[in-house]
Design a protein around this motif. Structure first.
Motif, PDB file in Angstrom:
ATOM      1  N   ILE A 450       0.867  -1.174   0.000  1.00  0.00           N
ATOM      2  CA  ILE A 450       0.000   0.000   0.000  1.00  0.00           C
ATOM      3  C   ILE A 450       0.903   1.223   0.000  1.00  0.00           C
ATOM      4  CG2 ILE A 450      -1.811   1.228   1.241  1.00  0.00           C
ATOM      5  CD1 ILE A 450      -2.494  -1.498   2.539  1.00  0.00           C
ATOM      6  N   PRO A 451       0.952   1.953  -1.113  1.00  0.00           N
ATOM      7  CA  PRO A 451       1.889   3.089  -1.204  1.00  0.00           C
ATOM      8  C   PRO A 451       1.412   4.290  -0.404  1.00  0.00           C
ATOM      9  CG  PRO A 451       0.632   2.883  -3.221  1.00  0.00           C
ATOM     10  CD  PRO A 451       0.228   1.728  -2.372  1.00  0.00           C
ATOM     11  N   ARG A 452       2.342   5.110  -0.068  1.00  0.00           N
ATOM     12  CA  ARG A 452       2.059   6.364   0.620  1.00  0.00           C
ATOM     13  C   ARG A 452       1.643   7.409  -0.404  1.00  0.00           C
ATOM     14  NH1 ARG A 452       4.976   8.567   5.502  1.00  0.00           N
ATOM     15  NH2 ARG A 452       4.395  10.756   5.619  1.00  0.00           N
ATOM     16  N   ARG A 453       0.758   8.270   0.013  1.00  0.00           N
ATOM     17  CA  ARG A 453       0.339   9.350  -0.881  1.00  0.00           C
ATOM     18  C   ARG A 453       1.547  10.187  -1.281  1.00  0.00           C
ATOM     19  NH1 ARG A 453      -5.225  11.716   1.910  1.00  0.00           N
ATOM     20  NH2 ARG A 453      -6.536   9.901   1.392  1.00  0.00           N
ATOM     21  N   SER A 454       1.570  10.516  -2.549  1.00  0.00           N
ATOM     22  CA  SER A 454       2.694  11.298  -3.061  1.00  0.00           C
ATOM     23  C   SER A 454       2.169  12.452  -3.884  1.00  0.00           C
ATOM     24  CB  SER A 454       3.595  10.404  -3.928  1.00  0.00           C
ATOM     25  OG  SER A 454       4.608  11.170  -4.528  1.00  0.00           O
ATOM     26  N   ASN A 455       2.866  13.553  -3.853  1.00  0.00           N
ATOM     27  CA  ASN A 455       2.518  14.708  -4.676  1.00  0.00           C
ATOM     28  C   ASN A 455       3.651  15.023  -5.632  1.00  0.00           C
ATOM     29  OD1 ASN A 455       0.665  16.729  -5.393  1.00  0.00           O
ATOM     30  ND2 ASN A 455       1.807  18.288  -4.237  1.00  0.00           N
ATOM     31  N   LEU A 456       4.383  13.969  -6.024  1.00  0.00           N
ATOM     32  CA  LEU A 456       5.544  14.149  -6.880  1.00  0.00           C
ATOM     33  C   LEU A 456       5.393  13.339  -8.158  1.00  0.00           C
ATOM     34  CD1 LEU A 456       8.377  13.796  -4.195  1.00  0.00           C
ATOM     35  CD2 LEU A 456       7.355  15.921  -5.059  1.00  0.00           C
ATOM     36  N   VAL A 457       6.098  13.756  -9.189  1.00  0.00           N
ATOM     37  CA  VAL A 457       6.234  13.016 -10.448  1.00  0.00           C
ATOM     38  C   VAL A 457       7.730  12.882 -10.716  1.00  0.00           C
ATOM     39  CG1 VAL A 457       5.859  13.039 -12.939  1.00  0.00           C
ATOM     40  CG2 VAL A 457       4.033  13.771 -11.398  1.00  0.00           C
ATOM     41  N   MET A 458       8.182  11.653 -10.886  1.00  0.00           N
ATOM     42  CA  MET A 458       9.601  11.382 -11.124  1.00  0.00           C
ATOM     43  C   MET A 458       9.872  11.340 -12.625  1.00  0.00           C
ATOM     44  SD  MET A 458      11.117  10.906  -8.115  1.00  0.00           S
ATOM     45  CE  MET A 458      12.583  10.002  -8.573  1.00  0.00           C
ATOM     46  N   VAL A 459      11.014  11.910 -13.016  1.00  0.00           N
ATOM     47  CA  VAL A 459      11.454  11.862 -14.411  1.00  0.00           C
ATOM     48  C   VAL A 459      12.816  11.175 -14.446  1.00  0.00           C
ATOM     49  CG1 VAL A 459      11.976  13.159 -16.502  1.00  0.00           C
ATOM     50  CG2 VAL A 459      10.201  13.982 -14.922  1.00  0.00           C
ATOM     51  N   HIS A 460      12.927  10.069 -15.200  1.00  0.00           N
ATOM     52  CA  HIS A 460      14.150   9.289 -15.287  1.00  0.00           C
ATOM     53  C   HIS A 460      14.625   9.222 -16.731  1.00  0.00           C
ATOM     54  CE1 HIS A 460      13.128   7.630 -11.290  1.00  0.00           C
ATOM     55  NE2 HIS A 460      11.908   7.482 -11.771  1.00  0.00           N
ATOM     56  N   GLY A 461      15.878   8.787 -16.891  1.00  0.00           N
ATOM     57  CA  GLY A 461      16.377   8.445 -18.216  1.00  0.00           C
ATOM     58  C   GLY A 461      17.165   9.549 -18.873  1.00  0.00           C
ATOM     59  N   ASP A 462      16.984   9.687 -20.183  1.00  0.00           N
ATOM     60  CA  ASP A 462      17.795  10.599 -20.985  1.00  0.00           C
ATOM     61  C   ASP A 462      17.285  12.030 -20.924  1.00  0.00           C
ATOM     62  OD1 ASP A 462      19.478   8.601 -21.642  1.00  0.00           O
ATOM     63  OD2 ASP A 462      19.378   8.911 -23.797  1.00  0.00           O
ATOM     64  N   VAL A 463      17.352  12.592 -19.726  1.00  0.00           N
ATOM     65  CA  VAL A 463      17.111  14.021 -19.528  1.00  0.00           C
ATOM     66  C   VAL A 463      18.347  14.580 -18.840  1.00  0.00           C
ATOM     67  CG1 VAL A 463      14.595  13.864 -19.469  1.00  0.00           C
ATOM     68  CG2 VAL A 463      15.904  13.542 -17.359  1.00  0.00           C
ATOM     69  N   LEU A 464      18.484  15.886 -18.878  1.00  0.00           N
ATOM     70  CA  LEU A 464      19.701  16.489 -18.329  1.00  0.00           C
ATOM     71  C   LEU A 464      19.784  16.336 -16.822  1.00  0.00           C
ATOM     72  CD1 LEU A 464      19.997  19.775 -20.441  1.00  0.00           C
ATOM     73  CD2 LEU A 464      21.358  17.683 -20.622  1.00  0.00           C
ATOM     74  N   PHE A 465      18.655  16.502 -16.116  1.00  0.00           N
ATOM     75  CA  PHE A 465      18.666  16.448 -14.659  1.00  0.00           C
ATOM     76  C   PHE A 465      17.525  15.561 -14.164  1.00  0.00           C
ATOM     77  CE2 PHE A 465      20.137  20.725 -15.936  1.00  0.00           C
ATOM     78  CZ  PHE A 465      21.450  20.644 -15.528  1.00  0.00           C
ATOM     79  N   PRO A 466      17.702  14.234 -14.163  1.00  0.00           N
ATOM     80  CA  PRO A 466      16.652  13.353 -13.643  1.00  0.00           C
ATOM     81  C   PRO A 466      16.332  13.714 -12.197  1.00  0.00           C
ATOM     82  CG  PRO A 466      18.358  12.094 -14.768  1.00  0.00           C
ATOM     83  CD  PRO A 466      18.884  13.484 -14.633  1.00  0.00           C
ATOM     84  N   SER A 467      15.059  13.952 -11.906  1.00  0.00           N
ATOM     85  CA  SER A 467      14.685  14.404 -10.568  1.00  0.00           C
ATOM     86  C   SER A 467      13.183  14.236 -10.394  1.00  0.00           C
ATOM     87  CB  SER A 467      15.089  15.868 -10.356  1.00  0.00           C
ATOM     88  OG  SER A 467      14.513  16.687 -11.370  1.00  0.00           O
ATOM     89  N   ALA A 468      12.688  14.687  -9.221  1.00  0.00           N
ATOM     90  CA  ALA A 468      11.264  14.632  -8.890  1.00  0.00           C
ATOM     91  C   ALA A 468      10.717  16.050  -8.867  1.00  0.00           C
ATOM     92  CB  ALA A 468      11.059  13.952  -7.551  1.00  0.00           C
ATOM     93  N   MET A 469       9.505  16.213  -9.414  1.00  0.00           N
ATOM     94  CA  MET A 469       8.848  17.518  -9.457  1.00  0.00           C
ATOM     95  C   MET A 469       7.489  17.436  -8.776  1.00  0.00           C
ATOM     96  SD  MET A 469      10.601  16.758 -12.346  1.00  0.00           S
ATOM     97  CE  MET A 469      12.050  17.437 -13.177  1.00  0.00           C
ATOM     98  N   ALA A 470       7.038  18.558  -8.259  1.00  0.00           N
ATOM     99  CA  ALA A 470       5.717  18.623  -7.640  1.00  0.00           C
ATOM    100  C   ALA A 470       4.641  18.449  -8.705  1.00  0.00           C
ATOM    101  CB  ALA A 470       5.537  19.948  -6.911  1.00  0.00           C
ATOM    102  N   PHE A 471       3.617  17.680  -8.364  1.00  0.00           N
ATOM    103  CA  PHE A 471       2.538  17.409  -9.315  1.00  0.00           C
ATOM    104  C   PHE A 471       1.636  18.629  -9.432  1.00  0.00           C
ATOM    105  CE2 PHE A 471      -1.876  16.112  -9.969  1.00  0.00           C
ATOM    106  CZ  PHE A 471      -1.761  15.467 -11.201  1.00  0.00           C
ATOM    107  N   ALA A 472       1.239  18.911 -10.652  1.00  0.00           N
ATOM    108  CA  ALA A 472       0.269  19.979 -10.928  1.00  0.00           C
ATOM    109  C   ALA A 472      -0.720  19.450 -11.962  1.00  0.00           C
ATOM    110  CB  ALA A 472       0.960  21.235 -11.430  1.00  0.00           C
ATOM    111  N   GLU A 473      -2.001  19.801 -11.813  1.00  0.00           N
ATOM    112  CA  GLU A 473      -3.065  19.229 -12.631  1.00  0.00           C
ATOM    113  C   GLU A 473      -2.877  19.480 -14.123  1.00  0.00           C
ATOM    114  OE1 GLU A 473      -5.606  17.395 -12.058  1.00  0.00           O
ATOM    115  OE2 GLU A 473      -5.622  17.270  -9.876  1.00  0.00           O
ATOM    116  N   LYS A 474      -2.485  20.674 -14.524  1.00  0.00           N
ATOM    117  CA  LYS A 474      -2.492  21.039 -15.932  1.00  0.00           C
ATOM    118  C   LYS A 474      -1.173  20.782 -16.651  1.00  0.00           C
ATOM    119  CE  LYS A 474      -6.002  24.620 -15.269  1.00  0.00           C
ATOM    120  NZ  LYS A 474      -6.357  26.049 -15.481  1.00  0.00           N
ATOM    121  N   ARG A 475      -0.217  20.212 -15.980  1.00  0.00           N
ATOM    122  CA  ARG A 475       1.076  19.988 -16.627  1.00  0.00           C
ATOM    123  C   ARG A 475       1.027  18.775 -17.538  1.00  0.00           C
ATOM    124  NH1 ARG A 475       5.017  21.011 -11.420  1.00  0.00           N
ATOM    125  NH2 ARG A 475       4.954  23.300 -11.468  1.00  0.00           N
ATOM    126  N   THR A 476       1.731  18.900 -18.641  1.00  0.00           N
ATOM    127  CA  THR A 476       1.837  17.811 -19.611  1.00  0.00           C
ATOM    128  C   THR A 476       3.153  17.058 -19.382  1.00  0.00           C
ATOM    129  OG1 THR A 476       2.989  19.166 -21.232  1.00  0.00           O
ATOM    130  CG2 THR A 476       0.561  19.196 -21.276  1.00  0.00           C
TER     131      THR A 476
END
Length: 560
Positions: A450-476
């Motif tokens: 059972i995961p803990r609630r999270s307000n983050l979105v993780m970005v991995h792989g071939d990006v310059l700075f793999p990191s976690a960002m705060a979730f926002a409704e309208k972001r693509t």
């Protein structure tokens, strides 16, 4: 230099005879083996045609007891003497006399079986028990010195002996040792019993052609019993031909081929030696000594009247009906972590018993299963092996292309080697709504997380700075990638994957990156897979497919 002269006619005649002999030899080697030849071959292996068939049925099974002759017995000699040891010619007896007459020394037993005591004379000791030597010599001394002479006598050294070891051992021959050495040492010196032909239950000690003692090594292996037997120069240890055999495999502590003296024998007796494990409930009896191969099935409790014959194979199995299963619950809850459920329980049965913590993300429950993990690993390995084959069998038209393919192949093979070490997570995708998710049947060993609630979105792989960002409704997805520094490579050459917490995923095309129709949830992970550049288009497709599979099943990015 010696020169010989040979006429042309003689040379041709000699050449014709040699050619004819070679042709006959070749025809004999290539001709089918006749029935008589087959019998001779069986006799040379010390087995009748029927025994040869039994041996084939037991091929691949290890013979019980063949591990004991690994050289350990031959490394050590037994220099002590048991009380029942009988003094023999050549033995040395240490004697000390004190008091009215002093003497100290070692006396050798002569060919007449005597030792010669100074001031006393010859004393016959051959054949006397080791425990009685001191008393015998004391009595002999007292015939001359009635009082005031102390006596101490002990067997100091036994005569070296040479013993023949023959029969079905690996290295028959004449071996040196001491008369106090065990039969096991001489067998070990001879390389041990030949497991394919020699018997572990029918060994004999011969003296002047007569059987002095018979040995059964099963008594030594199971109970540690080995009769003490004094050896004499010229004795023969004979390992007789293997008797009837039955193989045992499956859920037993001793999966070996067992030997017994008479056929048939009780299956229960054989299993007493094989020792079934606690999981075993039934046995299959493979009948190999009949006109047709047959299989019989019995429970362990009903084997008293079941007999087996030489060449049969007993296989112990578990035939238990599923009863209960154990599952584990981890993560954000305030309940037990281990649940015992009846076989056939569903995910909803466990969820109904869980007290969720305030921070639990009920909509993103995760299920991890061992069988899924094993299957994911199998599929990954199969695809990696196919990729290896494609790389190693690719052809080139020019030398330049061949060099390019070689460098490419080395790179891909290194990547494949790393990919083989990846372990999938075994996550079951829980998609399709609560009613479908809750109806999933559980398996033993399942882990519900059972995961803990999270307000983050993780970005991995071939990006310059793999990191976690705060979730926002309208972001693509493109917004999150831009926040991570953007693509390392161009946007058009990149593959993007969104992995949801419940195990489901979405594969995005380039046109979907800016779309607000793509559903992103808190806790999701965006995988930007690396671009694959290979000369072979099919090879590129294979690698891209593997990248997707690794990202989904293991949650990692493996760069090429």
């Amino acid at each position: 230099m010696i020169r010989t002269s040979l006429s042309a006619g003689s040379f041709q005649a000699t050449l014709r005879r040699a050619f004819a002999a070679a042709l006959l030899l070749m025809m004999w080697c290539l001709s089918p083996v006749s029935g008589a030849h087959a019998q001779m071959e069986a006799i040379s292996q010390n087995a009748s045609p029927a025994q040869t068939g039994e041996t084939r049925a037991l091929e691949g099974h290890r013979v019980f007891g063949d591990w004991i002759f690994d050289g350990q017995f031959s490394k050590q000699q037994f220099t002590g003497f048991n009380p029942d040891y009988r003094v023999a010619t050549g033995d040395q007896i240490a004697i000390q006399l004190w008091g009215g007459f002093d003497f100290q020394g070692g006396l050798i037993v002569d060919n007449q079986g005597n030792i010669f005591l100074p001031k006393v004379g010859p004393v016959k000791v051959r054949g006397v028990r080791n425990a009685d030597v001191n008393e015998l010599i004391t009595e002999a001394v007292q015939t001359v010195y009635k009082n005031n002479v102390g006596v101490y006598a002990s067997l100091a050294e036994a005569e070296p002996v040479k013993v023949f070891v023959t029969g079905f051992v690996r290295k028959p021959g004449l071996y040196a040792g001491h008369s106090s050495d065990s039969v096991l040492r001489f067998l070990d010196l001879a390389g041990g019993i030949d497991p394919a032909r020699g018997s572990f239950i029918a060994l004999e000690l011969l003296r002047r052609g007569e059987v002095v003692k018979s040995f059964n090594l099963y008594d030594f292996i199971f109970e540690g019993r080995l009769p003490a037997q004094q050896l004499f120069d010229g004795d023969t240890i004979l390992v007789k031909s293997v008797k009837a055999q039955v193989g045992v495999l499956g859920l037993v502590q001793n999966p070996f081929v067992f030997e017994f003296s008479e056929s048939p024998v009780s299956a229960h007796k054989i299993l007493e030696m094989a020792r079934p494990t606690s999981r075993a409930t039934h046995v299959r009896v493979h009948r190999n000594n009949r006109i047709k191969e047959e299989v019989e099935y019995y429970s362990l409790g009903k084997l008293d009247d079941v007999i087996v014959e030489a060449g049969d194979v007993i296989e112990a199995t578990s035939d238990k009906m599923p009863g209960t299963i154990a599952v584990r619950v981890e993560g954000e809850h305030q309940s037990r972590q281990e649940y015992i459920l009846p076989y056939g329980a569903k995910l909803s049965d466990v969820l109904a018993k869980i007290e969720f913590s305030p921070n639990a993300e009920k909509g993103a429950i995760q299920l991890f299963r061992k069988s899924v993990k094993v299957r994911q690993k199998e599929m990954l390995m199969a695809q990696l092996q196919a990729l290896e084959s494609s790389v190693l069998t690719a052809r080139s038209k020019t030398n330049e292309e061949a060099e390019l393919r070689q460098r490419e192949a080395e790179l891909v093979m290194q990547w494949v080697a790393r990919a083989k070490d990846i372990e999938p997570r075994g996550q079951v995708a829980l998609a399709g709504g609560d009613h479908i998710r809750d109806d999933i049947l559980l398996e033993a060993g399942d882990i519900i997380r059972i995961p803990r609630r999270s307000n983050l979105v993780m970005v991995h792989g071939d990006v310059l700075f793999p990191s976690a960002m705060a979730f926002a409704e309208k972001r693509t997805p493109q917004d999150y990638i831009d926040m991570a520094g953007g693509f390392v490579q161009t946007r058009g050459s990149t593959n993007v994957l969104i992995l949801h917490r419940d195990g489901t995923f979405d594969k995005l095309d380039n046109g979907d990156l800016d779309s607000r129709r793509i559903e992103l949830n808190p806790g999701d992970e965006i995988f930007v897979l690396p671009r694959v550049q290979t000369k072979n288009f099919q090879l590129a497709k294979d690698v891209v497919g593997l990248l997707y599979q690794i990202a989904v099943s293991a949650g990692v990015i493996l760069r090429l």
